[in-house]
Design an enzyme around this catalytic site. Structure first.
Site, mmCIF file in Angstrom:
data_model
loop_
_atom_site.group_PDB
_atom_site.id
_atom_site.type_symbol
_atom_site.label_atom_id
_atom_site.label_comp_id
_atom_site.label_asym_id
_atom_site.label_seq_id
_atom_site.Cartn_x
_atom_site.Cartn_y
_atom_site.Cartn_z
ATOM 1 N N LYS A 98 9.825 0.062 -1.630
ATOM 2 C CA LYS A 98 10.979 0.665 -2.304
ATOM 3 C C LYS A 98 10.575 1.377 -3.605
ATOM 4 C CE LYS A 98 14.464 -2.638 -0.551
ATOM 5 N NZ LYS A 98 15.531 -3.574 -0.974
ATOM 6 N N TYR A 140 21.655 1.933 5.546
ATOM 7 C CA TYR A 140 22.222 0.652 5.108
ATOM 8 C C TYR A 140 23.683 0.498 5.547
ATOM 9 C CZ TYR A 140 18.430 -1.136 2.079
ATOM 10 O OH TYR A 140 17.271 -1.685 1.580
ATOM 11 N N ASN A 190 13.749 -5.264 -5.443
ATOM 12 C CA ASN A 190 12.946 -6.329 -4.841
ATOM 13 C C ASN A 190 11.767 -5.798 -4.015
ATOM 14 O OD1 ASN A 190 14.386 -5.428 -2.683
ATOM 15 N ND2 ASN A 190 15.490 -7.338 -2.307
ATOM 16 N N HIS A 221 11.567 -3.577 1.846
ATOM 17 C CA HIS A 221 12.558 -3.809 2.905
ATOM 18 C C HIS A 221 11.811 -4.212 4.165
ATOM 19 C CE1 HIS A 221 15.776 -3.131 5.824
ATOM 20 N NE2 HIS A 221 14.822 -2.586 6.572
ATOM 21 N N GLU A 257 15.554 0.964 13.284
ATOM 22 C CA GLU A 257 15.060 1.453 11.993
ATOM 23 C C GLU A 257 13.778 2.274 12.163
ATOM 24 O OE1 GLU A 257 16.962 -2.188 9.278
ATOM 25 O OE2 GLU A 257 14.790 -1.986 9.399
HETATM 26 P P1 IDP Z 1 17.123 -8.119 2.734
HETATM 27 O O1 IDP Z 1 16.556 -6.871 2.095
HETATM 28 O O2 IDP Z 1 16.403 -9.349 2.289
HETATM 29 O O3 IDP Z 1 17.239 -7.996 4.235
HETATM 30 P P2 IDP Z 1 20.002 -7.729 2.659
HETATM 31 O O4 IDP Z 1 20.996 -8.818 2.576
HETATM 32 O O5 IDP Z 1 19.858 -7.022 3.980
HETATM 33 O O6 IDP Z 1 18.597 -8.303 2.158
HETATM 34 O O7 IDP Z 1 20.392 -6.668 1.551
HETATM 35 C C1 IDP Z 1 19.792 -5.386 1.523
HETATM 36 C C2 IDP Z 1 19.371 -5.078 0.108
HETATM 37 O O8 IDP Z 1 20.551 -4.991 -0.700
HETATM 38 C C3 IDP Z 1 18.526 -6.154 -0.563
HETATM 39 O O9 IDP Z 1 17.145 -6.010 -0.303
HETATM 40 C C4 IDP Z 1 18.836 -5.948 -2.022
HETATM 41 O O10 IDP Z 1 18.037 -4.926 -2.578
HETATM 42 C C5 IDP Z 1 20.268 -5.497 -1.994
HETATM 43 N N1 IDP Z 1 21.173 -6.615 -2.266
HETATM 44 C C6 IDP Z 1 21.471 -7.664 -1.456
HETATM 45 N N2 IDP Z 1 22.338 -8.508 -2.025
HETATM 46 C C7 IDP Z 1 22.612 -7.990 -3.245
HETATM 47 C C8 IDP Z 1 23.449 -8.408 -4.327
HETATM 48 O O11 IDP Z 1 24.123 -9.435 -4.281
HETATM 49 N N3 IDP Z 1 23.461 -7.585 -5.429
HETATM 50 C C9 IDP Z 1 22.725 -6.444 -5.514
HETATM 51 N N4 IDP Z 1 21.919 -6.021 -4.508
HETATM 52 C C10 IDP Z 1 21.857 -6.776 -3.403
HETATM 53 MG MG MG Z 2 18.404 -6.749 5.392
#
Ligand code: IDP
Ligand code: MG
Length: 136
Positions: A12, A52, A115, A118, A129
């Site tokens: 990312k 997304y 983070n 992905h 994807e």
């Molecule tokens: P993942 O990346 O671990 O699969 P997902 O639940 O699919 O997590 O969420 C996609 C992305 O959305 C996450 O990687 C993160 O960057 C962002 N995200 C998820 N939950 C939150 C939140 O509560 N606040 C802000 N960003 C979030």
């Molecule tokens: Mg995810």
């Protein structure tokens, strides 16, 4: 039973900006993944919204799509046995604060939104994807 799978990984914008791509790719290779395809691109917010779409009802959806399109990303197809689950384990929990030692997000993640990586969460989503970024 284990089988060879492919999964989609994205480095990312926060990690590309900090020039962590080589170190993150090393972590994949050291965990036995082959990087089958890769490209460095920057996407439009509208493309991030498609990617997304599953999160479109979440309160963070707009910020998330803004963020993914805010700078260059590196998209990769990773391959190994049980790649989908293996990549999720190597990435660590969504929130770097909760990620285990030795995971990419523990090592490099800044916050739940920044983070660093992905990874597809199922075999079906991996296929979709991979097509999303590499269909041509
Ligand atoms: P993942 O990346 O671990 O699969 P997902 O639940 O699919 O997590 O969420 C996609 C992305 O959305 C996450 O990687 C993160 O960057 C962002 N995200 C998820 N939950 C939150 C939140 O509560 N606040 C802000 N960003 C979030
Ligand atoms: Mg995810």
């Amino acid at each position: 039973m284990s089988k060879i799978e492919q999964t989609l990984s994205i480095i990312k914008p926060d990690a590309v900006e900090r020039k962590l791509d080589s170190e993150i790719k090393e972590m994949f290779k050291n965990s036995g993944f082959s990087i089958i395809k890769e490209k460095k691109i920057q996407i439009e917010k509208s493309e991030a919204e498609k990617f997304y779409k599953v999160h479109e009802t979440k309160p963070f959806y707009s910020d998330l799509c803004e963020y993914l399109s805010s700078g260059p990303i590196i998209v990769m197809v990773l391959e190994k046995e049980n790649a989908v689950l293996g990549n999720r384990k190597l990435m660590g929990a969504t929130n770097p604060k909760d990620a285990e030692e030795g995971t990419i997000r523990k090592k490099y993640g800044i916050s739940i939104d920044k983070n660093s990586v992905h990874g597809s969460d199922s075999i079906d989503n991996a296929r979709n994807e991979i097509d999303f970024f590499f269909k041509d």
